[in-house]
Each structure stands twice: as structure tokens, then as C-alpha cells.
Scaffold this motif. Structure first.
Motif, PDB file in Angstrom:
ATOM      1  N   GLN A  61       0.928  -1.194   0.030  1.00  0.00           N
ATOM      2  CA  GLN A  61       0.132  -0.049  -0.089  1.00  0.00           C
ATOM      3  C   GLN A  61       0.916   1.123  -0.042  1.00  0.00           C
ATOM      4  O   GLN A  61       1.836   1.507   0.748  1.00  0.00           O
ATOM      5  CB  GLN A  61      -1.043  -0.067   1.157  1.00  0.00           C
ATOM      6  CG  GLN A  61      -1.947  -1.140   1.253  1.00  0.00           C
ATOM      7  CD  GLN A  61      -3.007  -1.184   2.221  1.00  0.00           C
ATOM      8  OE1 GLN A  61      -2.693  -0.653   3.220  1.00  0.00           O
ATOM      9  NE2 GLN A  61      -3.953  -1.819   2.260  1.00  0.00           N
ATOM     10  N   VAL A  62       0.640   2.201  -0.884  1.00  0.00           N
ATOM     11  CA  VAL A  62       1.753   3.337  -1.054  1.00  0.00           C
ATOM     12  C   VAL A  62       0.610   4.500  -1.118  1.00  0.00           C
ATOM     13  O   VAL A  62      -0.554   4.617  -2.006  1.00  0.00           O
ATOM     14  CB  VAL A  62       2.362   3.283  -2.339  1.00  0.00           C
ATOM     15  CG1 VAL A  62       2.928   4.563  -2.577  1.00  0.00           C
ATOM     16  CG2 VAL A  62       3.108   2.020  -2.627  1.00  0.00           C
ATOM     17  N   PRO A  63       0.740   5.377  -0.191  1.00  0.00           N
ATOM     18  CA  PRO A  63      -0.279   6.498  -0.019  1.00  0.00           C
ATOM     19  C   PRO A  63       0.083   7.565  -1.272  1.00  0.00           C
ATOM     20  O   PRO A  63       1.281   7.751  -1.620  1.00  0.00           O
ATOM     21  CB  PRO A  63       0.294   7.403   1.295  1.00  0.00           C
ATOM     22  CG  PRO A  63       1.839   6.968   1.331  1.00  0.00           C
ATOM     23  CD  PRO A  63       1.799   5.677   1.010  1.00  0.00           C
ATOM     24  N   THR A  69      -1.678  12.121 -11.440  1.00  0.00           N
ATOM     25  CA  THR A  69      -1.162  10.941 -11.988  1.00  0.00           C
ATOM     26  C   THR A  69       0.016  10.307 -11.281  1.00  0.00           C
ATOM     27  O   THR A  69       0.790  11.202 -11.276  1.00  0.00           O
ATOM     28  CB  THR A  69      -1.016  11.135 -13.559  1.00  0.00           C
ATOM     29  OG1 THR A  69      -1.971  11.694 -13.953  1.00  0.00           O
ATOM     30  CG2 THR A  69      -0.450   9.862 -14.169  1.00  0.00           C
ATOM     31  N   HIS A  70      -0.057   8.866 -11.187  1.00  0.00           N
ATOM     32  CA  HIS A  70       1.205   8.750 -10.427  1.00  0.00           C
ATOM     33  C   HIS A  70       1.633   7.408 -11.503  1.00  0.00           C
ATOM     34  O   HIS A  70       1.088   6.517 -11.878  1.00  0.00           O
ATOM     35  CB  HIS A  70       0.826   8.117  -9.258  1.00  0.00           C
ATOM     36  CG  HIS A  70       0.321   9.033  -8.243  1.00  0.00           C
ATOM     37  ND1 HIS A  70       0.961   9.853  -7.069  1.00  0.00           N
ATOM     38  CD2 HIS A  70      -0.992   9.359  -7.784  1.00  0.00           C
ATOM     39  CE1 HIS A  70       0.063  10.835  -6.621  1.00  0.00           C
ATOM     40  NE2 HIS A  70      -0.814  10.534  -7.086  1.00  0.00           N
ATOM     41  N   THR A  71       3.084   7.144 -11.358  1.00  0.00           N
ATOM     42  CA  THR A  71       3.747   6.418 -12.351  1.00  0.00           C
ATOM     43  C   THR A  71       4.545   5.304 -11.120  1.00  0.00           C
ATOM     44  O   THR A  71       5.268   5.652 -10.296  1.00  0.00           O
ATOM     45  CB  THR A  71       4.689   6.900 -12.985  1.00  0.00           C
ATOM     46  OG1 THR A  71       3.991   7.982 -14.065  1.00  0.00           O
ATOM     47  CG2 THR A  71       5.452   5.780 -13.942  1.00  0.00           C
ATOM     48  N   PHE A  72       4.331   4.127 -11.492  1.00  0.00           N
ATOM     49  CA  PHE A  72       5.043   2.852 -10.651  1.00  0.00           C
ATOM     50  C   PHE A  72       5.851   2.170 -11.615  1.00  0.00           C
ATOM     51  O   PHE A  72       5.393   1.759 -12.748  1.00  0.00           O
ATOM     52  CB  PHE A  72       3.976   2.088  -9.805  1.00  0.00           C
ATOM     53  CG  PHE A  72       3.064   2.828  -8.855  1.00  0.00           C
ATOM     54  CD1 PHE A  72       3.427   3.019  -7.883  1.00  0.00           C
ATOM     55  CD2 PHE A  72       1.948   3.681  -9.249  1.00  0.00           C
ATOM     56  CE1 PHE A  72       2.973   3.619  -6.803  1.00  0.00           C
ATOM     57  CE2 PHE A  72       1.312   4.055  -8.307  1.00  0.00           C
ATOM     58  CZ  PHE A  72       1.755   4.492  -7.132  1.00  0.00           C
TER      59      PHE A  72
END
Length: 205
Positions: A61-63, A69-72
Motif C-alpha cells: 500500500q502506497v499513499p 497521475t502517479h507512475t510506478f
């Protein structure tokens, strides 16, 4: 519960992990694969029949802030392709090349060490290399461990000491002796642990 997978020809830890949606680093470093790490030393070189334990998937789990927009990025993806070109014992530097892997094309020049390096999909099995007016078909992931005769012969062929992987035993012994002489080992043509270690080091895997 962890599962096991039996390596097939052309498999490496990266391709196996990719097929099962796991991180290559996590698979390779799993405690259950300790004996595999001791025997193979590199996650890029497996022997058909090797048993690889696949750990359970982890839920992280990542806050993250909403409305953005988030990049993983998955570690180990893409895999790295490295190929060093030599001619008459010297690196082929600043040579234009074209490397085609599936529908992806990489173009550039070899560096000062004659090296080509780029990212490739973990499951890639074949590539086409165009360099110096010649075209080569490369089989990816098929290199056997240096502890096997197949792996020994393949590395000697790739390094230019053996003409063909199917060469007779006398030719193999002579090739080993030439390799040993060039790399500062006793040139007796006998494959001992020091020779295997130096061969793995010279070949890069």
C-alpha cells in the motif's frame, strides 16, 4: 503458499518472474532459492530442469494524493541486453549497429569497449543484429551454466577460441588451453574451477 517452477530451455529468472507477475529480484533473493543461487551464481543463466521457487505475491500500500497521475515502475523491467563485439582480440569501437527485438528497434554505435547495451522485454527469445554489413540471429536466454559442457563450449565459441560447439574433444581441449594461456592460467587444457571462473568472468555471464 510458494510454488515451484521447473526451468525450461531459454528460461531465466527474469522471464519466469515476468510470466508470473513477480519481481525478478524478489524471486532470485527468496530464501527458498538459496541453493539455486549458490549453484548458478547468476539469475540470467539457468539450466533446464532447475527448480525455481516462486514466492507469494506481496500486496503493498502506497499513499498517493488524489487528483494526480502517479507512475510506478517494477524493478528489473525491462531486462538489460549486453553484447560486446571483438575482432582479432580487440573491441570493435564506434561501429554502427541495428538491433531488432520483436517490434522494437535499437540503433546506435558500440562504445569504447565494443559494447552494445539496451533494455529488452524479459520474455524476449530472439533478436536480429545488423553490424558491419552482416546480419546475425541471436538466441536469447539459451546460454547454459558454465558448469555444464554445453555452457563451456558456447562461451569458448562466443569468445572466439572454439570454431563450433560440436567440435571434437581434442579441439575443445586445445581451445581451453588457448583460453588459459591468454588469461594467465596454466595452459594444460584441463577445465578446473579457476578456468570456469575466469571463463564466466571473461564472457560476462
Amino acid at each position: 503458499m510458494p510454488r515451484t517452477y521447473t526451468a525450461q530451455a531459454g528460461d531465466c529468472v527474469s522471464s519466469i518472474s515476468h510470466a508470473h507477475n513477480l519481481s525478478p529480484q524478489r524471486v532470485w533473493e527468496a530464501p527458498e532459492n538459496e541453493s539455486l543461487r549458490r549453484e548458478r551464481t547468476s539469475p540470467h543463466v539457468l539450466k533446464p530442469g532447475d527448480t525455481v521457487t516462486l514466492p507469494d505475491k506481496e500486496i503493498r500500500q502506497v499513499p498517493c494524493a488524489t487528483g494526480r497521475t502517479h507512475t510506478f515502475r517494477l524493478k528489473g523491467i525491462p531486462e538489460r541486453f549486453r553484447l560486446r563485439l571483438h575482432e582479432d582480440g580487440a573491441p570493435r569501437t564506434k561501429v554502427p549497429y541495428r538491433l531488432v527485438i520483436g517490434d522494437v528497434t535499437h540503433e546506435g554505435e558500440t562504445n569504447e569497449q565494443g559494447l552494445i547495451e539496451c533494455g529488452i522485454p524479459p520474455g524476449a527469445r530472439e533478436a536480429t543484429l545488423e553490424v558491419g554489413g552482416e546480419e546475425y540471429t541471436l538466441s536469447l536466454g539459451t546460454l547454459q551454466p558454465v558448469s555444464t559442457e554445453e555452457g563451456l563450449r558456447a562461451r569458448l565459441v562466443n569468445l572466439g577460441f572454439l570454431a563450433d560447439e560440436a567440435s571434437e574433444e581434442d579441439a575443445l581441449s586445445e581451445a581451453v588451453a588457448r583460453f588459459q594461456a591468454e588469461y594467465g592460467l596454466m595452459p594444460n587444457g584441463t577445465v578446473d574451477e579457476r578456468t570456469r571462473h575466469k571463463l564466466r568472468e571473461a564472457h560476462g555471464a
